[in-house]
Design a protein around this motif. Sequence first.
Motif, PDB file in Angstrom:
ATOM      1  N   ARG A  73      39.798  33.951  34.477  1.00 44.02           N
ATOM      2  CA  ARG A  73      40.585  34.783  35.394  1.00 44.02           C
ATOM      3  C   ARG A  73      42.064  34.405  35.320  1.00 44.02           C
ATOM      4  O   ARG A  73      42.944  35.260  35.264  1.00 44.02           O
ATOM      5  CB  ARG A  73      40.054  34.621  36.808  1.00 44.02           C
ATOM      6  CG  ARG A  73      40.698  35.567  37.757  1.00 44.02           C
ATOM      7  CD  ARG A  73      39.932  35.836  39.034  1.00 44.02           C
ATOM      8  NE  ARG A  73      40.856  36.533  39.916  1.00 44.02           N
ATOM      9  CZ  ARG A  73      41.401  36.002  40.998  1.00 44.02           C
ATOM     10  NH1 ARG A  73      41.072  34.784  41.363  1.00 44.02           N
ATOM     11  NH2 ARG A  73      42.258  36.691  41.726  1.00 44.02           N
ATOM     12  N   SER A  74      42.322  33.105  35.311  1.00 45.19           N
ATOM     13  CA  SER A  74      43.713  32.665  35.183  1.00 45.19           C
ATOM     14  C   SER A  74      44.307  33.116  33.845  1.00 45.19           C
ATOM     15  O   SER A  74      45.462  33.557  33.784  1.00 45.19           O
ATOM     16  CB  SER A  74      43.792  31.138  35.294  1.00 45.19           C
ATOM     17  OG  SER A  74      43.351  30.693  36.550  1.00 45.19           O
ATOM     18  N   ASN A  77      45.039  36.794  34.046  1.00 46.91           N
ATOM     19  CA  ASN A  77      46.242  37.043  34.849  1.00 46.91           C
ATOM     20  C   ASN A  77      47.500  36.700  34.063  1.00 46.91           C
ATOM     21  O   ASN A  77      48.503  37.428  34.106  1.00 46.91           O
ATOM     22  CB  ASN A  77      46.201  36.215  36.132  1.00 46.91           C
ATOM     23  CG  ASN A  77      45.113  36.686  37.078  1.00 46.91           C
ATOM     24  OD1 ASN A  77      44.490  37.722  36.841  1.00 46.91           O
ATOM     25  ND2 ASN A  77      44.860  35.926  38.135  1.00 46.91           N
ATOM     26  N   ASP A 108      39.936  42.490  39.142  1.00 49.64           N
ATOM     27  CA  ASP A 108      41.051  42.324  38.207  1.00 49.64           C
ATOM     28  C   ASP A 108      40.840  43.166  36.951  1.00 49.64           C
ATOM     29  O   ASP A 108      41.782  43.765  36.418  1.00 49.64           O
ATOM     30  CB  ASP A 108      41.223  40.843  37.831  1.00 49.64           C
ATOM     31  CG  ASP A 108      41.666  40.000  39.012  1.00 49.64           C
ATOM     32  OD1 ASP A 108      41.605  38.754  38.910  1.00 49.64           O
ATOM     33  OD2 ASP A 108      42.075  40.586  40.034  1.00 49.64           O
TER      34      ASP A 108
ATOM     35  N   PHE B 176      47.654  38.345  41.477  1.00 49.26           N
ATOM     36  CA  PHE B 176      47.773  38.001  40.065  1.00 49.26           C
ATOM     37  C   PHE B 176      48.739  36.834  39.849  1.00 49.26           C
ATOM     38  O   PHE B 176      48.739  36.222  38.778  1.00 49.26           O
ATOM     39  CB  PHE B 176      48.237  39.204  39.245  1.00 49.26           C
ATOM     40  CG  PHE B 176      47.180  40.259  39.091  1.00 49.26           C
ATOM     41  CD1 PHE B 176      47.171  41.371  39.910  1.00 49.26           C
ATOM     42  CD2 PHE B 176      46.178  40.125  38.150  1.00 49.26           C
ATOM     43  CE1 PHE B 176      46.194  42.340  39.780  1.00 49.26           C
ATOM     44  CE2 PHE B 176      45.194  41.091  38.016  1.00 49.26           C
ATOM     45  CZ  PHE B 176      45.199  42.202  38.826  1.00 49.26           C
TER      46      PHE B 176
END
Lengths: 270, 335
Positions: A73-74, A77, A108, B176
Amino acid sequence: MALAEVILIGLSLLPNGIASSSTDEIRNRADEAFHAGVELRGEPERSRPEFRRAAELYEELVARVIQDPSLFRSQGNAYLLSGEVPRAILAYRRGLRVAPWDSELQQDLAYARGLVHHAAGSLARQPSGERPPWLPKMSWDLQFGLLCLLQVVTCVAATRWLITRHILPRDLALAGLFVEILLVMNFACDLWQYRQECRHSVLVIAEDGLLLRKGNGISYPARSDSPVNRGTEALLLFERGDWIQIELAGGEIGWVPRQSVLIDESRSGD
Amino acid sequence: MLALLAVWLLASALLQASANDQVVEPPLIGRPRFFSGAVGTYRVSMRADPMELEAEDPLTLTVRITGTGSLDRLPRPNLRLLPAFEKNFHIEDLQDRSIPAEKSREFDFMLRPRTAAVKEISTFPFVYFKPGAIPDYRGYETTYAPAIPLTVRPRSSVKPSEIQGQSAVPHLPERFYRLAEPSRIIRSDWLISSNMAPVLVVVLLLPPGLCGCIYWVWYRRHPNSARLMQARRTSSGKQALRALEQTKGKVSKTVDIVAEYLRKRFDLAAAEPTPIETAAHLERLGISTELIQRIAHFFRNADRVRFGPDEALATEDWTATARDLICALEGVRWR
């Protein structure tokens, strides 16, 4: 002798120790690069390289087979913040393979998909969801536990109805059976999707205006006039030389050059 | 003598002139497969640009044909007929041009190497017919343009910084800009491993198995209750049992209900069957003698109560007797 044993034990532990400390170090550097990018968010020319560096460091961690959904996820992003939507989508998809029920990853990914430009009428457009929205998303352990519980309740209610012929146990047994069927369908959907991902690697188109061709070469005609753009997701079916055969979300199959796509090489096999 | 020689020379010159004026048709006999249609004497050459490129990038191949014959009517060479060209290149025809001063004609082609394994543009054969050979079919000759070496590189992969149209960073939601929290929701595959399949089957079949056993135990311990439940299953039995609850012990109503039940369930024809008629009908259906006797006894006693002053029988619990009879009949298996 005791000292030698201690030294030997220490040496045997040393490689693992070094590996874990270097992994932590890489993670820290990645997080620092990410934070640096966040601090420079008002200056895209300076923040993008930081986010890209963070993403590449996360990729290094992934290469060390660290299957942490938060890592993906990081990374996603970071790629998204550096403007690389295709790589962000791929990172989210890889994270969802590890943790399919992570709602943040799903959100996301949905957001990143919204940034992809599809040609009018394109079959490459990702459906709003691969599963019916009314089917809940639950971990397999939770589904199995619920199934066992419902099985007990349904069987007890059915037995009670057989003995007493009362309406309430009969209705309870029918309701329990209905929910069990839904759970089994849900599990079947999850399992089918899992098998698909194991059988075929996920890939993301990295170029705009790519035409899907009928064969492995530009001498073959295009399948349709609508090109596929960067960020479009597909499954890898077959490879032949520098060309690969892919299947888009709408079911259309065609060939594209290998260097025009980003492939998830790290999928788990069956 | 001299006059004869002069006449002979003049005649030869005239004949030669007339031969030059005629269009020579190449013979069909011995005509090679890739004959270009050219008549005369020719040589052929090629040039390509660029000679270093990536797979599927275009290059321009120029085939130059120089010769004494007629060049204007020379057809464009068909490279697609040559396997070495067709296999290695995607071929497109471009323009052609005549260069009268050099007695040449040039044909341009755009070639795209299909793969990086292509190492050269192979030799190009040009087949023409040279008149004057005896026999004439030996006039077919082939000249070759030498091969042109190529350097074809594989297409380079796209670096992240080279991705087209790197989009401007949109205004992303705040989430984000935060690092993700460590997640514990990770898929575990133990459930779908092959070792677990028998265990899962046992676990899922255990509750129905246990409940089945419980029901069987209850059935054995409470046979009347079980039969009552079974009787309620058929519509005629259900109706009869329900109707019996409304009789309030009245004999005539009870008898009517039982008779109606026998009509629906066993097709008894008579509206008010006598005990003998009922027994005969049930015997034909193969129902046990004991049960038939019980039914006949029921009807006889009922008649005594209805048509005779038998007060002892009047106090009997007719509803319960009728219910037992119906339950017994519902449990019967008949031929």
